[in-house]
Write a protein that holds these residues in place. Structure first.
Motif: not given
Length: 714
Positions: A441-447, A603-611
């Protein structure tokens, strides 16, 4: 209390009958001394009757743990009656076990299961004639449709009280004479004929317990040689041939098949799904549908509702308002809202996806398709030093790695068993499903993207193949692979209650873990992420100065070459060694920190900030997919390996393999997509070349491998 023992071949419908007879009055454990599952239950209509579900076996010959368990239970516990479940669609082969059971002298009833399949084939079985021929009560039954199950139980209770056993295989007169000679050497009257036949077949278990003298052993050997000369075969083969002759004779004019050769519906389906060229693509397509249903069509809307509405608005928002209204302290609000609800809410949010996944897998298992996958994979796995039984462990591991490791107990070959245990935890288990869904979900950006999740599942299987191939070409695991034989059950429409029960048991396992281990981990993670050491001592600090940040920073350098060398991702990965779901919980705690506007980030965008990019996120997923399992699974691994040396070697390989595969993914991916090149790229290329070289290296000779193992003290 009266005991009914359910005995039968694998896939004969024994478990379905057990569930129908006991309902919820059952409990599951392990047989003493082994990790083969033990199921007992109380008869629904009579709680004073215990129903014991024995492991599925093809015979009472002691070749596997299941056969030893079934045989030892029958001769040591001596149940009041045996309810022998026989697959009517494979009648001749199933009755082979029946002839062995009858020789024990325990009252017995044959439940002729899958009679609906016989009717669909336009075939007939004269049940009364079969019962008269065998001297055993025979009951028609279709357990999957709950037809005849009560009648089978009633017949078993009646037989336990009034039914003598009249069935006995009449062997050739020369064999009967040999059995009488051996019976004269046996002192105990219990199971005398059965023991004599087993001695004739050189059963080591019976030989050890009879304490025969040298003279008696010589007499036994003489009797065996006389039979070998007369029948030109070994005693075991002679007895087996006589049993099948007895069965064939008693089935004459009883079992009427259609004239000529006719393909059944199962045969027609198998011509497609087990086709040499189509089988693997079909399996990949089936799993793609499973992931699409679980993570996109059905699972994602429910997961979004749980995350956004139930966890975010109702629980976190409601509890925040409540605590503020009662003027609770900041640490209490933070602990409950951010630590407990935020931590547990993250993995619980993926529960709808897990439920859908479990439903799909349970359906595939119950309809008979998963048995075909084991058969299909045996062609590939034999080249890896594994067998189809290994794939059964892998499929079980999709639920949990612990029973997957335990399932390797059924693999007789020690080499294959150890290799299976080493690589089986790389399968995406239910605990890893939330991680897959979260990162996808984090990679796809939406779900959650089902394509990425499906690709990850397939990557797990490919990684197992790579790992097994590399290990296969070492001196530790070299040699021939033992053959794998299994019966493919006829396709049938799964029973709804069976599918729901399996799904519920898997979900309940996750819920129990979330309510115990994950709860404690969330509290610890919250404390570590909220408090830090200052000049005034231990105090609430900014998360960047917390104890968790210090711990994560101390190991982050190990993951920098993998693309995620920050303390947050490192700390989350470290927490996964307690329980894999805790990775999601830790990230849930870390992202539940309000921004400058006072709002908790999505959740999704916040997790992607880690990478830094999607490759780093995928590298994180690969590492946590393949690395050492949770503490409970590690404990099981040590117990099953029964060797500290092998266990530590297994953990060391799992960690290095996970790290190296994540390195290859990130470094070569960065070279391909971004054109970056450095020392770690070169190291990744070298490791990849070594893996390829090991995979294509010729097999080590078995004798050389055995010599090396002896010298190494394995």
């Amino acid at each position: 209390m009266m005991k009914i023992a359910l005995a039968g071949n694998p896939n004969s419908g024994k478990t379905t009958l057990f569930n129908a007879l006991t309902g919820s009055n059952q409990y599951v454990g392990n047989w003493p001394g082994v990790t083969v599952e033990k199921k007992e239950g109380k008869l629904k209509e009579n709680p004073k009757v215990i129903v014991q579900d024995l492991p599925g076996v093809y015979s009472l010959s002691p070749y596997s743990p299941e056969e030893r368990i079934a045989r030892n239970y029958l001769i040591q516990e001596h149940p009041d009656v045996i309810l022998n479940i026989v697959d009517a669609s494979n009648l001749e082969r199933n009755l082979y076990l029946s002839t062995q059971l009858a020789e024990l002298g325990i009252p017995m009833v044959i439940a002729l299961n899958m009679m609906d399949v016989i009717e669909n084939r336009n075939e007939t079985i004269d049940v009364d004639a079969l019962s008269n021929n065998l001297g055993i009560p025979v009951i028609e039954m279709s357990a999957s449709k709950n037809k005849g199950t009560k009648e089978a139980a009633a017949a078993a209770l009646k037989a336990a009280l009034h039914q003598p056993v009249n069935c006995r295989v009449q062997f050739d007169p020369a064999i009967e004479e040999a059995i009488k000679k051996i019976e004269s050497m046996i002192i105990e009257p219990v199971f005398k004929r059965w023991k004599a036949i087993r001695l004739l077949e050189n059963d080591e278990y019976i030989l050890e317990r009879q304490n025969l003298s040298s003279e008696q052993l010589n007499h036994l050997e003489k009797v065996q040689k006389e039979l070998e000369q007369k029948f030109d075969d070994e005693p075991e083969g002679i007895i087996a041939d006589q049993r099948y002759s007895f069965i064939e004779k008693n089935l004459q004019n009883v079992y009427k098949k259609k004239k000529g050769f006719h393909l059944t519906i199962s045969d027609k389906i198998d011509r497609i799904v087990t086709n040499r060229f189509l089988a693997i693509p079909i399996f990949m397509a089936v799993m793609a549908v499973v992931y699409y249903l679980s993570l996109n069509l059905v699972g994602t809307p429910a997961t979004d509702f749980v995350n956004d509405v139930i966890v975010g608005e109702w629980l976190q928002g409601g509890m925040t308002s409540f605590f503020e209204s009662v003027h609770a302290s900041e640490p209490v609000i933070s602990l409950v809202v951010d630590g407990i609800i935020g931590g547990l809410g993250a993995p619980f949010g993926f529960l709808p996806q897990m439920v859908m996944m479990f439903l799909c897998l349970s359906f595939l298992e119950d309809c008979g398709y998963m048995s075909r996958i084991a058969f299909i994979m045996d062609r590939i796995f034999r080249k890896l030093g594994l067998s189809g039984k290994s794939f059964i462990s892998f499929m079980i591991s999709t639920g949990c790695g612990i029973p997957g490791i335990m399932a390797a107990r059924t693999i007789e070959n020690e080499k294959e068993r150890r290799m299976t245990m080493i690589v089986t935890t790389s399968m995406p288990c239910s605990a890893k499903l939330p991680i897959i869904a979260m990162i996808a979900g984090a990679i796809s950006g939406v779900s959650a993207s089902w394509q990425i999740a499906w690709a990850t599942y397939m990557f797990g299987i490919v990684a197992i193949i790579i790992s097994a191939l590399v290990l296969r070409h070492t001196r530790w695991f070299a040699g021939e692979t033992a053959p794998f034989i299994m019966e493919l059950p006829s396709y049938h429409w799964p029973k709804v209650m069976n599918v729901l029960r399996q799904t519920w048991e898997r979900c309940l396992h996750f819920i129990k873990k979330a309510g115990t281990i994950l709860f404690a981990c969330c509290v610890v993670t919250w404390f570590l992420s909220t408090y830090g050491i200052t000049s005034q001592g231990l105090q609430m600090v900014d998360i960047q100065d917390s104890l968790l940040a210090k711990i994560g920073s101390s190991i982050a350098f190990l993951f920098a070459p993998l693309g995620w060398g920050n303390w947050q991702a490192a700390a989350a990965s470290l927490s996964g060694f307690v329980a894999k779901e805790q990775i999601v919980s830790t990230m849930g705690v870390l992202v539940n920190v309000a921004d400058d506007t006072g709002e908790v980030p999505e959740l999704w965008s916040a997790i992607m900030v880690m990478f830094p990019n999607f490759l780093a996120a995928f590298s994180f997923l690969v590492f946590n997919l393949l690395d050492a399992p949770c503490l409970a699974a590690v404990s099981t691994l040590f117990k099953e390996m029964n060797s500290s040396k092998w266990s530590w070697m297994a953990l060391g390989w799992q960690m290095f393999f996970a790290w190296s595969m994540a390195l290859i993914v990130y470094q070569l991916g960065s070279l391909l997509f971004y054109g970056t090149f450095g020392i770690w790229t070169m190291i990744a290329v070298v490791i990849l070349i070594i893996y390829i070289a090991r995979m294509v290296k010729p097999y080590t000779d078995r004798k050389t491998a055995s010599k090396n193992l002896v010298e190494a003290g394995a």
